[in-house]
Scaffold this motif. Structure first.
Motif, short mmCIF file in Angstrom:
data_model
loop_
_atom_site.label_atom_id
_atom_site.label_comp_id
_atom_site.label_asym_id
_atom_site.label_seq_id
_atom_site.Cartn_x
_atom_site.Cartn_y
_atom_site.Cartn_z
N ARG A 176 -1.22 -0.64 -5.78
CA ARG A 176 0.05 -1.18 -5.26
C ARG A 176 -0.06 -2.65 -4.86
NH1 ARG A 176 2.62 1.96 -7.93
NH2 ARG A 176 4.55 1.42 -6.90
N GLY A 212 0.81 -1.22 0.00
CA GLY A 212 0.00 0.00 0.00
C GLY A 212 0.84 1.26 0.00
N ASP A 213 0.68 2.08 1.03
CA ASP A 213 1.45 3.32 1.17
C ASP A 213 1.75 3.48 2.66
OD1 ASP A 213 -0.62 4.99 2.55
OD2 ASP A 213 -1.72 4.63 0.70
N PRO A 214 2.59 4.47 3.04
CA PRO A 214 3.00 4.56 4.45
C PRO A 214 1.83 4.69 5.43
CG PRO A 214 4.39 5.96 3.09
CD PRO A 214 3.32 5.43 2.20
N LEU A 215 0.78 5.40 5.05
CA LEU A 215 -0.32 5.61 5.97
C LEU A 215 -1.12 4.32 6.16
CD1 LEU A 215 -1.59 9.15 4.87
CD2 LEU A 215 0.46 8.52 6.13
N VAL A 216 -1.26 3.58 5.08
CA VAL A 216 -1.92 2.27 5.16
C VAL A 216 -1.08 1.33 6.03
CG1 VAL A 216 -2.47 0.22 3.77
CG2 VAL A 216 -3.20 2.48 3.00
N ARG A 217 0.25 1.40 5.87
CA ARG A 217 1.13 0.50 6.63
C ARG A 217 1.11 0.81 8.13
NH1 ARG A 217 4.36 1.31 1.90
NH2 ARG A 217 5.98 2.60 2.84
#
Lengths: 166, 288
Positions: free
Chosen positions: B191, B101-106
């Motif tokens: 992603r 995903g992306d950093p916020l999802v992680r």
């Protein structure tokens, strides 16, 4: 109406108590119950990052979090960044290099920049672009956003060194 | 968008979560919620109740027990991505975490949630399968341990039974001579993996003693590339070997395909990404 759940959370330093339906998303709670409309609903599908807020010290997409999951957490929204009428260094950097066109994505971009700089205080341009992967600007103004993040990193480093010297 | 109404129960411990699932048989477990909440918003999932694991401290964290790394099911991807311990003891996991995903999802998504959800395009399932990991599950009858190979059964289907909670993931700590890498071709927007390949190789000098290679993204569940593994055993993992073996690794027949990537294209990607993953795994096998 379904049963509600009592929650207590600290939003921008102020303790808030509310009874919410479990299905209430954090973004709706912030906007509609607390009137903090700086946090935007963009795609509403966890892609665009316009709804980014800090919960428990990490920045997350508040359209994909239930308000009940933020119970007992410290929440910071875009409204909580400025101090005494002064924009915070990331906000100021976005202002200085005009890192926005319509401004819709900006609150999320600023929050995500805080997250990015917390992990990597001196990011390269590639790291900036990778770090903002979860935030979309549909005016396609990424160029100045990357400049703003670079400038914010400098401002924060300056503030650190001034604080250390002082 | 908002989900249909549901009851909400917050578990303070694994035991309490199991008890709550017993009381509410139609309840779903809520981990990071980054697959479940979007599905509920789209009304693709309409559970009558959620049992939230977010406050169960015992489910979070990474520790080493002898030669085994134990990861709590509620450990977020971001914690795995930045774990300096895992960077040494099981580097494929931080590497895979960093491309989810992306950093916020992680920051919210969890390894246990990812494995239990068993999305065919998820990244961790192939890694845990290639590592030969095991999963610990708690239910009313007590605990049990399932091999990764038996855990993943089909698209979104695992060995988890109603009323059970995935609590821990165990993977072997990296031994000298072992190298590992994860390579994926990500969907440009979501992603998610169109094809992802996890490779774990055990080398003796420059000869491959054992290769474990698993793919994700194009199969209904994470799948070992056994034909390729057999072809690599006893060989040096040099350019010539990889060029000769990473050809038609899988048949497009039966692979997933859609408007983004056809089954034929995904079969081709499997060759390319298997080669890349093996190349880097072999390079890393010499590091301490």
């Amino acid at each position: 109406m379904a049963d509600t759940v009592a929650i207590t959370l600290t939003v921008n330093g102020v303790e808030r108590q509310a009874d919410v339906e479990p299905r209430t998303l954090l973004v709706h709670f912030l906007r509609e119950a607390l009137g903090l409309t700086g946090t935007h609903v963009g795609c509403d599908t966890s892609q665009c990052g316009a709804c980014a807020v800090s919960v428990g010290g990490v920045v997350v997409k508040s359209c994909t979090l239930l308000a009940v999951q933020a119970d007992r957490a410290e929440v910071t929204t875009i409204e909580g960044l400025a101090r005494d009428g002064q924009l915070d260094p990331v906000q100021q950097a976005f202002w200085d290099v005009h890192a926005l066109q319509c401004g819709f994505c900006t609150p999320g971009m600023v929050m995500a920049t805080h997250e990015l700089l917390a992990h990597s205080p001196q990011p390269t341009d590639a790291e900036i672009r990778h770090g903002l992967e979860g935030n979309y600007c549909r005016c396609t103004g990424y160029h100045n956003i990357v400049r703003a993040v670079r400038l914010a990193a400098e401002k924060l480093a300056e503030r650190e060194s001034t604080a250390a010297a002082g | 968008m908002y989900p249909s109404a549901f009851g909400y129960y917050r578990a303070a411990s694994v035991q309490e979560a199991v008890a709550l699932l017993g009381e509410h048989p139609d309840a779903k477990l809520l981990a990071g919620g980054h697959s479940l909440i979007p599905a509920m918003k789209l009304r693709l999932a309409t559970p009558s109740a959620l049992v939230d694991l977010g406050s169960v401290a015992e489910l979070r964290g990474i520790r080493q027990q002898g030669e085994t790394i134990v990861i709590g099911a509620m450990t977020p991807h971001r914690e795995i991505e930045y774990s300096t311990e895992l960077a040494k003891t099981c580097p494929i996991l931080p590497e895979a975490a960093a491309v989810i995903g992306d950093p916020l999802v992680r920051n919210r998504g969890t390894i246990g949630g990812s494995l239990a959800h068993a999305d065919p395009a998820a990244d961790f399932p192939a890694c845990v399968l290639a590592l030969g990991g095991t999963l610990t599950i708690q239910g009313t009858a007590g605990g049990r341990t399932v091999e990764a190979a038996d855990f993943f059964q089909d698209m979104f289907a695992t060995a988890l039974q109603p009323g059970e909670v995935l609590t821990e993931i165990q993977v072997p700590a990296r031994q000298p001579g072992v190298g590992m890498a994860y390579e994926k071709f990500a969907h440009p927007a979501s992603r998610y993996a169109i094809v992802g390949v996890a490779a774990v190789v055990r080398m003796n000098r420059s000869v491959c003693e054992e290769a474990r290679v698993a793919m994700t993204g194009a199969t209904s569940k994470p799948t070992r590339l056994t034909k390729l593994e057999a072809a690599l055993a006893g060989k040096p993992l040099d350019e010539a070997t990889l060029k000769a073996t990473c050809v038609n690794v899988v048949s497009p027949d039966g692979l997933l395909g859609d408007h983004t990537a056809s089954a034929t294209f995904r079969a081709h990607l499997t060759d390319v990404f298997a080669k890349r993953a093996l190349q880097r795994a072999a390079e890393r096998s010499t590091s301490r």
